[in-house]
Design an enzyme around this catalytic site. Structure first.
Site, PDB file in Angstrom:
ATOM      1  N   ASP A 120       0.800  -1.176  -0.082  1.00 13.76           N
ATOM      2  CA  ASP A 120       0.108  -0.010   0.175  1.00 13.76           C
ATOM      3  C   ASP A 120       0.834   1.182  -0.075  1.00 13.76           C
ATOM      4  O   ASP A 120       0.400   2.146   0.570  1.00 13.76           O
ATOM      5  CB  ASP A 120      -0.923   0.038   0.906  1.00 13.76           C
ATOM      6  CG  ASP A 120      -1.893  -0.956   1.378  1.00 13.76           C
ATOM      7  OD1 ASP A 120      -2.486  -1.631   0.330  1.00 13.76           O
ATOM      8  OD2 ASP A 120      -2.824  -1.125   2.172  1.00 13.76           O
TER       9      ASP A 120
ATOM     10  N   CYS B 206      -1.822  -2.809   7.374  1.00 11.87           N
ATOM     11  CA  CYS B 206      -2.001  -3.173   6.545  1.00 11.87           C
ATOM     12  C   CYS B 206      -0.912  -4.116   6.766  1.00 11.87           C
ATOM     13  O   CYS B 206      -0.804  -5.901   6.255  1.00 11.87           O
ATOM     14  CB  CYS B 206      -2.783  -2.398   4.877  1.00 11.87           C
ATOM     15  SG  CYS B 206      -4.046  -1.722   5.267  1.00 11.87           S
TER      16      CYS B 206
ATOM     17  N   LYS C 205      -7.078  -4.039  -2.754  1.00  7.89           N
ATOM     18  CA  LYS C 205      -7.846  -5.227  -1.309  1.00  7.89           C
ATOM     19  C   LYS C 205      -9.514  -4.591  -1.134  1.00  7.89           C
ATOM     20  O   LYS C 205      -8.514  -2.506  -1.396  1.00  7.89           O
ATOM     21  CB  LYS C 205      -6.981  -5.734  -0.588  1.00  7.89           C
ATOM     22  CG  LYS C 205      -6.429  -4.299  -0.228  1.00  7.89           C
ATOM     23  CD  LYS C 205      -4.217  -4.677   0.627  1.00  7.89           C
ATOM     24  CE  LYS C 205      -3.791  -4.274   0.983  1.00  7.89           C
ATOM     25  NZ  LYS C 205      -4.568  -2.903   2.216  1.00  7.89           N
TER      26      LYS C 205
END
Length: 222
Positions: free
Chosen positions: A40, A170, A126
Site C-alpha cells: 500500500d 495493513c 483489496k
C-alpha cells in the site's frame, strides 16, 4: 556494507544475499522461492494524501532498492493497494473509522510516483467491495481474479519479504496472513511506518508480528 552487522543478535545471517541465493540457518534457499510484498505505498497514505502515514514516503527509497535486488535475482515482486469503492463501510461517513481514501480510479489510489516497481510486478487490489475493509493483502485479488495465496503457490513461493504502509494495520494484517498460510516472513524494519492512532501502536504491532514468527531485518541484510 559500511556498518556492523546486527543480525547475529537476532539469530539471523549477516546478509540474505539475494544477488543469487541466501542462507537461512543451515539451509540455502533459491531466490525463486522468495517474493517481496510491498504493502500500500499509495499517494493517499503519503504526506499530502487523504490519510497520510507520518513519514510514509520514507519507505520508498528502501523498497526501491530491495525491489531492484529481488527483480535482478529473478524473484517475484508483488504490490498491494487499497482499492475502495466510494461507498463502503470502511469510511467514517458510512459507519467505519477512516476518512475517504484510495478510491478506485482516483489519484489518491495510485502508487506513489517515486515508487519504482519492476517490470512484471504483480498488483493485488483489496478492500474492493462495500463490505470489505481489506487490511490484509491476502484478502485481495489480481486483475484476473486470483487471490494472493493462489499467486504465491503458483509461483512456488515459500518465503516473503514485507515492507510498506502502515505498520499497525495493513502490514500487520498481511504479515499475519502470510504466517497463517505457512510462509516464512522477513519484515523490513526500515521500510515500514505506522499510523499510530495511539503512540505505541506500531511498536505493539511489530512485537506481535515477531512473536507470531516474523523475522525482523533491515534492508542492509538483503
Amino acid at each position: 556494507r559500511g556498518t556492523a552487522c546486527r543480525a547475529p543478535t537476532m539469530g539471523l545471517p549477516c546478509s540474505l544475499g539475494l544477488d543469487a541465493e541466501y542462507s537461512v540457518g543451515y539451509n540455502r534457499v533459491a531466490m525463486q522461492d522468495t517474493a517481496l510484498l510491498i504493502v500500500d505505498v499509495q499517494n493517499d497514505f503519503c504526506p499530502g494524501g487523504a490519510l497520510p502515514v507520518p513519514e510514509g514516503d520514507a519507505v520508498i527509497p528502501v523498497l526501491n532498492a530491495v525491489a531492484e535486488k529481488v527483480a535482478r535475482a529473478s524473484g517475484v515482486v508483488i504490490a498491494s493497494r487499497d482499492w475502495h469503492p466510494r461507498t463502503t463501510r470502511h469510511f467514517a461517513e458510512f459507519g467505519g473509522r477512516w476518512p475517504v481514501h484510495c478510491v478506485q480510479g482516483t489519484p489518491g489510489a495510485e502508487f506513489h510516483p517515486d515508487l519504482q516497481l519492476p517490470e512484471g510486478t504483480i498488483v493485488v487490489s483489496k478492500g474492493t467491495s462495500e463490505q470489505d475493509d481489506g487490511y490484509s493483502a491476502f484478502e485481495g485479488q489480481t486483475e484476473d481474479g486470483r487471490n494472493l495465496q493462489t499467486v504465491l503457490s503458483g509461483q512456488g513461493i515459500r518465503r516473503l519479504i514485507v515492507g510498506g504502509l502502515a505498520t499497525d494495520y495493513c502490514v500487520r494484517a498481511s504479515v499475519q496472513g502470510a504466517l497463517k498460510h505457512g510462509y516464512e516472513v522477513f519484515m523490513l524494519t526500515d521500510a515500514i511506518r505506522g499510523v499510530n492512532l495511539q503512540h505505541e501502536d506500531s511498536a505493539k504491532a511489530i512485537a506481535e508480528m515477531e512473536s507470531a514468527g516474523a523475522k525482523l531485518v533491515d534492508s542492509q541484510q538483503i
